[in-house]
Design a protein around this motif. Structure first.
Motif, PDB file in Angstrom:
ATOM      1  N   VAL A   5     -65.782  39.125  45.430  1.00  0.00           N
ATOM      2  CA  VAL A   5     -66.798  40.367  45.400  1.00  0.00           C
ATOM      3  C   VAL A   5     -68.263  39.982  45.773  1.00  0.00           C
ATOM      4  O   VAL A   5     -69.049  40.786  46.190  1.00  0.00           O
ATOM      5  CB  VAL A   5     -66.544  41.067  44.013  1.00  0.00           C
ATOM      6  CG1 VAL A   5     -67.583  42.114  43.685  1.00  0.00           C
ATOM      7  CG2 VAL A   5     -65.207  41.752  43.883  1.00  0.00           C
ATOM      8  N   LEU A   6     -68.635  39.067  45.080  1.00  0.00           N
ATOM      9  CA  LEU A   6     -70.108  38.780  45.202  1.00  0.00           C
ATOM     10  C   LEU A   6     -70.469  38.345  46.720  1.00  0.00           C
ATOM     11  O   LEU A   6     -71.386  38.764  47.289  1.00  0.00           O
ATOM     12  CB  LEU A   6     -70.444  37.433  44.334  1.00  0.00           C
ATOM     13  CG  LEU A   6     -70.606  37.608  42.873  1.00  0.00           C
ATOM     14  CD1 LEU A   6     -70.704  36.430  42.126  1.00  0.00           C
ATOM     15  CD2 LEU A   6     -71.635  38.783  42.526  1.00  0.00           C
ATOM     16  N   GLU A   7     -69.447  37.587  47.263  1.00  0.00           N
ATOM     17  CA  GLU A   7     -69.756  37.258  48.695  1.00  0.00           C
ATOM     18  C   GLU A   7     -69.431  38.468  49.647  1.00  0.00           C
ATOM     19  O   GLU A   7     -70.238  38.576  50.888  1.00  0.00           O
ATOM     20  CB  GLU A   7     -68.796  36.224  49.189  1.00  0.00           C
ATOM     21  CG  GLU A   7     -69.065  34.534  48.366  1.00  0.00           C
ATOM     22  CD  GLU A   7     -67.917  33.698  48.897  1.00  0.00           C
ATOM     23  OE1 GLU A   7     -66.714  34.081  49.338  1.00  0.00           O
ATOM     24  OE2 GLU A   7     -68.175  32.479  48.495  1.00  0.00           O
ATOM     25  N   ALA A   8     -68.929  39.564  49.146  1.00  0.00           N
ATOM     26  CA  ALA A   8     -69.075  40.679  50.117  1.00  0.00           C
ATOM     27  C   ALA A   8     -70.275  41.454  50.128  1.00  0.00           C
ATOM     28  O   ALA A   8     -70.539  42.471  50.643  1.00  0.00           O
ATOM     29  CB  ALA A   8     -67.861  41.512  49.569  1.00  0.00           C
ATOM     30  N   GLY A   9     -71.157  40.822  49.175  1.00  0.00           N
ATOM     31  CA  GLY A   9     -72.493  41.503  49.453  1.00  0.00           C
ATOM     32  C   GLY A   9     -72.980  42.476  48.141  1.00  0.00           C
ATOM     33  O   GLY A   9     -74.021  43.071  48.096  1.00  0.00           O
ATOM     34  N   ARG A  10     -71.812  42.622  47.408  1.00  0.00           N
ATOM     35  CA  ARG A  10     -71.864  43.620  46.145  1.00  0.00           C
ATOM     36  C   ARG A  10     -73.123  43.320  45.332  1.00  0.00           C
ATOM     37  O   ARG A  10     -73.286  41.970  44.968  1.00  0.00           O
ATOM     38  CB  ARG A  10     -70.857  43.789  45.326  1.00  0.00           C
ATOM     39  CG  ARG A  10     -69.494  44.214  46.253  1.00  0.00           C
ATOM     40  CD  ARG A  10     -69.432  45.900  46.366  1.00  0.00           C
ATOM     41  NE  ARG A  10     -69.750  46.578  44.920  1.00  0.00           N
ATOM     42  CZ  ARG A  10     -68.345  46.699  44.285  1.00  0.00           C
ATOM     43  NH1 ARG A  10     -67.293  46.545  44.534  1.00  0.00           N
ATOM     44  NH2 ARG A  10     -68.770  47.538  43.011  1.00  0.00           N
ATOM     45  N   CYS A  11     -74.112  43.998  44.726  1.00  0.00           N
ATOM     46  CA  CYS A  11     -74.980  43.785  43.695  1.00  0.00           C
ATOM     47  C   CYS A  11     -74.578  44.104  42.511  1.00  0.00           C
ATOM     48  O   CYS A  11     -74.096  44.992  42.122  1.00  0.00           O
ATOM     49  CB  CYS A  11     -76.221  44.431  44.068  1.00  0.00           C
ATOM     50  SG  CYS A  11     -76.821  43.730  45.869  1.00  0.00           S
ATOM     51  N   PHE A  12     -74.950  43.115  41.437  1.00  0.00           N
ATOM     52  CA  PHE A  12     -74.799  43.339  40.163  1.00  0.00           C
ATOM     53  C   PHE A  12     -75.964  42.861  39.290  1.00  0.00           C
ATOM     54  O   PHE A  12     -76.615  41.989  39.631  1.00  0.00           O
ATOM     55  CB  PHE A  12     -73.617  42.365  39.646  1.00  0.00           C
ATOM     56  CG  PHE A  12     -72.253  42.968  40.277  1.00  0.00           C
ATOM     57  CD1 PHE A  12     -71.527  44.071  39.702  1.00  0.00           C
ATOM     58  CD2 PHE A  12     -71.727  42.241  41.503  1.00  0.00           C
ATOM     59  CE1 PHE A  12     -70.205  44.451  40.343  1.00  0.00           C
ATOM     60  CE2 PHE A  12     -70.577  42.705  42.104  1.00  0.00           C
ATOM     61  CZ  PHE A  12     -69.965  43.800  41.492  1.00  0.00           C
ATOM     62  N   ASP A  13     -76.075  43.689  38.065  1.00  0.00           N
ATOM     63  CA  ASP A  13     -77.262  43.210  37.114  1.00  0.00           C
ATOM     64  C   ASP A  13     -76.741  41.956  36.290  1.00  0.00           C
ATOM     65  O   ASP A  13     -77.642  41.526  35.656  1.00  0.00           O
ATOM     66  CB  ASP A  13     -77.656  44.303  36.444  1.00  0.00           C
ATOM     67  CG  ASP A  13     -78.113  45.616  37.258  1.00  0.00           C
ATOM     68  OD1 ASP A  13     -79.154  45.290  38.291  1.00  0.00           O
ATOM     69  OD2 ASP A  13     -77.739  46.778  37.037  1.00  0.00           O
ATOM     70  N   ILE A  14     -75.557  41.838  36.031  1.00  0.00           N
ATOM     71  CA  ILE A  14     -75.049  40.861  34.911  1.00  0.00           C
ATOM     72  C   ILE A  14     -73.653  40.510  35.381  1.00  0.00           C
ATOM     73  O   ILE A  14     -72.902  41.390  35.662  1.00  0.00           O
ATOM     74  CB  ILE A  14     -75.172  41.537  33.646  1.00  0.00           C
ATOM     75  CG1 ILE A  14     -75.026  40.218  32.392  1.00  0.00           C
ATOM     76  CG2 ILE A  14     -74.352  42.672  33.227  1.00  0.00           C
ATOM     77  CD1 ILE A  14     -75.540  40.521  31.231  1.00  0.00           C
ATOM     78  N   LEU A  15     -73.138  39.325  34.960  1.00  0.00           N
ATOM     79  CA  LEU A  15     -71.823  38.912  35.138  1.00  0.00           C
ATOM     80  C   LEU A  15     -71.301  38.709  33.769  1.00  0.00           C
ATOM     81  O   LEU A  15     -72.020  38.237  33.063  1.00  0.00           O
ATOM     82  CB  LEU A  15     -71.782  37.565  35.905  1.00  0.00           C
ATOM     83  CG  LEU A  15     -70.616  36.801  35.831  1.00  0.00           C
ATOM     84  CD1 LEU A  15     -69.428  37.307  36.683  1.00  0.00           C
ATOM     85  CD2 LEU A  15     -70.673  35.409  36.373  1.00  0.00           C
ATOM     86  N   VAL A  16     -70.302  39.047  33.353  1.00  0.00           N
ATOM     87  CA  VAL A  16     -69.579  38.872  32.123  1.00  0.00           C
ATOM     88  C   VAL A  16     -68.120  38.552  32.584  1.00  0.00           C
ATOM     89  O   VAL A  16     -67.459  38.955  33.116  1.00  0.00           O
ATOM     90  CB  VAL A  16     -69.500  40.292  31.287  1.00  0.00           C
ATOM     91  CG1 VAL A  16     -68.600  40.163  30.085  1.00  0.00           C
ATOM     92  CG2 VAL A  16     -70.924  40.837  31.091  1.00  0.00           C
ATOM     93  N   THR A  17     -67.926  37.003  31.730  1.00  0.00           N
ATOM     94  CA  THR A  17     -66.661  36.352  32.206  1.00  0.00           C
ATOM     95  C   THR A  17     -66.147  35.869  31.175  1.00  0.00           C
ATOM     96  O   THR A  17     -66.885  35.380  30.272  1.00  0.00           O
ATOM     97  CB  THR A  17     -66.821  35.522  33.398  1.00  0.00           C
ATOM     98  OG1 THR A  17     -65.707  34.478  33.875  1.00  0.00           O
ATOM     99  CG2 THR A  17     -68.016  34.401  32.894  1.00  0.00           C
ATOM    100  N   ASP A  18     -64.566  35.663  31.142  1.00  0.00           N
ATOM    101  CA  ASP A  18     -64.076  34.909  30.228  1.00  0.00           C
ATOM    102  C   ASP A  18     -64.099  33.508  30.406  1.00  0.00           C
ATOM    103  O   ASP A  18     -64.295  33.096  31.590  1.00  0.00           O
ATOM    104  CB  ASP A  18     -62.641  35.519  30.061  1.00  0.00           C
ATOM    105  CG  ASP A  18     -61.536  34.701  29.089  1.00  0.00           C
ATOM    106  OD1 ASP A  18     -62.127  34.455  28.160  1.00  0.00           O
ATOM    107  OD2 ASP A  18     -60.439  34.455  29.410  1.00  0.00           O
ATOM    108  N   LEU A  19     -64.175  32.283  29.576  1.00  0.00           N
ATOM    109  CA  LEU A  19     -64.194  30.972  29.704  1.00  0.00           C
ATOM    110  C   LEU A  19     -63.054  30.646  30.241  1.00  0.00           C
ATOM    111  O   LEU A  19     -62.702  30.136  31.294  1.00  0.00           O
ATOM    112  CB  LEU A  19     -64.684  30.467  28.376  1.00  0.00           C
ATOM    113  CG  LEU A  19     -64.510  28.634  28.433  1.00  0.00           C
ATOM    114  CD1 LEU A  19     -65.743  28.268  29.598  1.00  0.00           C
ATOM    115  CD2 LEU A  19     -64.659  28.412  27.119  1.00  0.00           C
ATOM    116  N   ALA A  20     -61.772  30.792  29.606  1.00  0.00           N
ATOM    117  CA  ALA A  20     -60.605  30.314  29.911  1.00  0.00           C
ATOM    118  C   ALA A  20     -59.784  31.024  30.894  1.00  0.00           C
ATOM    119  O   ALA A  20     -59.355  32.098  30.387  1.00  0.00           O
ATOM    120  CB  ALA A  20     -59.691  29.870  28.587  1.00  0.00           C
TER     121      ALA A  20
END
Length: 144
Positions: free
Chosen positions: A54-69
């Motif tokens: 998604v990021l490589e497709a050029g979409r812009c985000f203000d923040i990334l929220v991700t699980d660790l595991a």
């Protein structure tokens, strides 16, 4: 939102754009729904590889929220890769692991701009933390 409602509206008129990554569909969908109810625009990804696509497709985000595991690309590796592409991108790393050792290990592994939050977390708590991070960030410059 009304003052008595949990969560705060993101800065400005535009909703904050969140890339939410969790391999557990139920957790991801519940958090996404609660973040959207708080006024954020949420894009979901089921794992780190999908999030990077998604990021490589050029979409812009203000923040990334991700699980660790997560299987494959875990949250630490995802934050590193995302911040190599977008160095100013803040991130929230969600973990069910407890203890100071986990915090130190993750902090040393990630570097960059991120916040570590412990699960379980409600959507309202996450929305408040996201809003705080976005409010603290410098205003985005747009051209057009």
């Amino acid at each position: 939102p009304a003052p008595d409602r949990p969560g705060r509206r993101p800065r400005g008129d535009q909703p904050g754009r969140i890339l939410l990554v969790d391999d557990e569909a139920v957790v991801r969908e519940v958090l996404a729904g609660q973040l959207e109810d708080a006024g954020f625009a949420v894009t979901q990804a089921a794992d780190g590889t999908a999030a990077l696509a998604v990021l490589e497709a050029g979409r812009c985000f203000d923040i990334l929220v991700t699980d660790l595991a997560m299987p494959g690309l875990d949250g630490v590796a995802l934050i590193r890769a995302a911040q190599r592409r977008k160095p100013a991108l803040p991130a929230i790393l969600l973990t069910g692991y407890a203890g100071d050792a986990a915090t130190l290990a993750v902090g040393n592994a990630v570097g960059g701009r991120f916040v570590l939050l412990r699960k379980p977390i409600t959507g309202a708590e996450l929305a408040d933390r996201v809003a705080s991070i976005l409010e603290a960030a410098e205003p985005a410059v747009t051209t057009g």
